[in-house]
Design a protein around this motif. Structure first.
Motif, PDB file in Angstrom:
ATOM      1  N   UNK A 346      97.702  80.620 -27.750  1.00  0.00           N
ATOM      2  CA  UNK A 346      97.386  81.510 -28.861  1.00  0.00           C
ATOM      3  C   UNK A 346      98.229  81.146 -30.077  1.00  0.00           C
ATOM      4  N   UNK A 347      97.572  80.928 -31.205  1.00  0.00           N
ATOM      5  CA  UNK A 347      98.293  80.611 -32.448  1.00  0.00           C
ATOM      6  C   UNK A 347      99.203  81.759 -32.841  1.00  0.00           C
ATOM      7  N   UNK A 348      98.711  82.971 -32.706  1.00  0.00           N
ATOM      8  CA  UNK A 348      99.516  84.147 -33.049  1.00  0.00           C
ATOM      9  C   UNK A 348     100.745  84.251 -32.143  1.00  0.00           C
ATOM     10  N   UNK A 349     100.546  84.030 -30.839  1.00  0.00           N
ATOM     11  CA  UNK A 349     101.671  84.107 -29.906  1.00  0.00           C
ATOM     12  C   UNK A 349     102.699  83.013 -30.188  1.00  0.00           C
ATOM     13  N   UNK A 350     102.230  81.812 -30.541  1.00  0.00           N
ATOM     14  CA  UNK A 350     103.143  80.723 -30.884  1.00  0.00           C
ATOM     15  C   UNK A 350     103.973  81.074 -32.114  1.00  0.00           C
ATOM     16  N   UNK A 351     103.329  81.713 -33.094  1.00  0.00           N
ATOM     17  CA  UNK A 351     104.046  82.125 -34.307  1.00  0.00           C
ATOM     18  C   UNK A 351     105.105  83.170 -33.968  1.00  0.00           C
ATOM     19  N   UNK A 352     104.752  84.128 -33.120  1.00  0.00           N
ATOM     20  CA  UNK A 352     105.706  85.161 -32.714  1.00  0.00           C
ATOM     21  C   UNK A 352     106.869  84.562 -31.923  1.00  0.00           C
ATOM     22  N   UNK A 353     106.571  83.565 -31.096  1.00  0.00           N
ATOM     23  CA  UNK A 353     107.616  82.906 -30.321  1.00  0.00           C
ATOM     24  C   UNK A 353     108.597  82.184 -31.240  1.00  0.00           C
ATOM     25  N   UNK A 354     108.076  81.497 -32.243  1.00  0.00           N
ATOM     26  CA  UNK A 354     108.939  80.796 -33.195  1.00  0.00           C
ATOM     27  C   UNK A 354     109.813  81.781 -33.962  1.00  0.00           C
ATOM     28  N   UNK A 355     109.232  82.903 -34.376  1.00  0.00           N
ATOM     29  CA  UNK A 355     110.003  83.925 -35.089  1.00  0.00           C
ATOM     30  C   UNK A 355     111.110  84.494 -34.203  1.00  0.00           C
ATOM     31  N   UNK A 356     110.803  84.697 -32.919  1.00  0.00           N
ATOM     32  CA  UNK A 356     111.798  85.221 -31.985  1.00  0.00           C
ATOM     33  C   UNK A 356     112.960  84.240 -31.835  1.00  0.00           C
ATOM     34  N   UNK A 357     112.669  82.972 -31.677  1.00  0.00           N
ATOM     35  CA  UNK A 357     113.737  81.998 -31.499  1.00  0.00           C
ATOM     36  C   UNK A 357     114.582  81.850 -32.770  1.00  0.00           C
ATOM     37  N   UNK A 358     113.936  81.949 -33.935  1.00  0.00           N
ATOM     38  CA  UNK A 358     114.700  81.931 -35.186  1.00  0.00           C
ATOM     39  C   UNK A 358     115.626  83.148 -35.259  1.00  0.00           C
TER      40      UNK A 358
END
Length: 430
Positions: A346-358
């Motif tokens: 999921x593109x949305x889930x990938x974006x949320x994952x990146x935000x979480x790691x940041x």
């Protein structure tokens, strides 16, 4: 997924000592009631106390075995296993995505969790499927009653063959639990013997799970006592923690009793679940997983990971790390089977994952700087402890902060290198 630096997993010394002392005293008590003498200490009769080696290491073995594959009808799977804190690796597995011949659309997977040695688990992983197929109960007609009978008979024959090998080779000790899934075009057949477990996720929820066979369960306890045994400390005769297993022949000597009436029964509990387009994934795992995470938590975590990761081996690796960080002291093995209806990237889930790691990286930097400003040593444990008490939005469901520990550790070492560029990183094994 970022990988952790060496030196990231350490059992607190007082916990190691408590575990070792408890294991030693309990084992010594059931070996003759002399528990209390320290290692090498003289007993009242002038004898030297038997030295009982600890089943745990000072540091875990973190190397992972990984395997992956697929079946022509759309199934994909991966296996992950790790020795962990145990002194020996006693888990084995069997992954056969296509049985071949007229059963080319059938698949078989199993996890074997050995105890008191790995011999039984290794033997059964090599022979169980062959004994099941030899019954002739599997075929195009996919008759549930015949298939269930074939699975049960296959377990009995495997145990019988194992006993012959044990007598021939001169060993009676040791056994293995088994949890298996036989998948036909129409059904999923679960055969469970012991306390490993299978869980099926359908439409994002736990649809089915096997039941653990523990000595204190009412029906299991009744059989144990009828066969001349007892249940104390939630174990058979205060020793064995499972009530069904292949092997363990010292618990199967009650005369005039059938195999499934012995203290330890080799009879699997066989269940059939009709397949559905809503089936997402199926997990087979040893108790090293289930000791630290519930069925619902694991399904939620894997469902979330499949939205951000296409490598099933990596998902298995993340589950293993999660269990390790949540305190599992056992060998850890998991097979993940994904059906065509499994969650997709999921593109949305990938974006949320990146935000979480940041976010996690920035939090680690803040904590590191704050500890330095206070003149304190920003060691890894201090950073992890502070971060664990911090509210972090967007953590993976079922995983929590432990599931992002590798990311946190990586961020910590980045800060360390920035603040101390001339200080080498720790390289000792953990």
């Amino acid at each position: 997924m970022r990988t952790s630096r060496k030196g990231s997993v350490e059992m607190p010394a007082f916990v190691r000592q408590l575990v070792k002392e408890t294991e030693k005293r309990v084992s010594s008590f059931f070996k003759g009631g002399r528990g209390g003498a320290a290692e090498g200490e003289q007993t009242g009769e002038g004898e030297k106390e038997e030295v009982i080696p600890s089943p745990y290491l000072d540091r875990p073995v973190l190397d992972k075995l990984a395997e992956e594959g697929c079946a022509r009808w759309g199934l994909t799977y991966a296996l992950g296993s790790m020795q962990g804190w145990r002194t020996n690796m006693e888990d084995y597995h069997n992954c056969v995505p296509q049985l071949g011949g007229e059963l080319a659309d059938w698949s078989f997977f199993a996890v074997f969790d050995g105890h008191a040695g790995s011999t039984a688990a290794q033997h059964c992983s090599q022979h169980l499927l062959g004994h099941i197929l030899a019954t002739g109960g599997l075929g195009h007609e996919d008759d549930p009653d015949r298939v269930k009978g074939a699975l049960t008979e296959g377990f009995f024959q495997t145990d019988k063959h194992l006993h012959a090998v044990a007598r021939r080779e001169g060993w009676e000790r040791g056994g293995t639990t088994v949890v298996s899934a036989l998948i036909s075009p129409y059904n999923i057949y679960f055969a469970n013997c012991g306390d490993s477990r299978a869980v099926l996720c359908r439409s994002g929820q736990v649809c089915f799970s096997t039941e653990d066979h523990k000595p204190y369960s009412p029906l299991e306890k009744e059989r144990i006592e009828s066969a001349g045994g007892s249940v104390s400390l939630q174990r058979i005769n205060g020793s064995l923690a499972v009530s069904r297993a292949l092997g363990d022949f010292s618990y199967k000597g009650a005369e005039n009793r059938s195999p499934n009436e012995q203290m330890v029964s080799p009879e699997p509990e066989v269940c059939v679940v009709e397949r559905s387009p809503a089936d997402e994934f199926l997990v087979l795992a040893c108790d090293g997983v289930w000791d630290t995470i519930s069925n619902e938590e694991l399904c939620a975590f894997i469902h979330n990971r499949l939205l951000v990761c296409t490598d099933l081996r990596d998902v298995c690796s993340q589950v293993i790390d999660l269990c390790l960080y949540k305190g599992s002291l056992d060998n850890i093995s998991i097979i993940l089977l994904c059906f065509p209806g499994a969650p997709q990237l999921s593109t949305e889930a990938l974006h949320q994952e990146a935000e979480l790691e940041d976010l996690l990286e920035s939090k680690v930097a803040e904590i590191y700087d704050e500890l330095c400003a206070r003149g304190e040593d920003p060691d890894l444990l201090a950073v992890l402890t502070i971060l664990a008490s911090t509210v972090i939005p967007g953590l993976p469901p079922g995983g929590g902060i432990q599931s992002k520990r590798n990311c946190i550790i990586s961020a910590y070492y980045q800060q360390r290198e920035m603040h101390n560029p001339t200080v080498p990183n720790e390289t000792e094994e953990s």
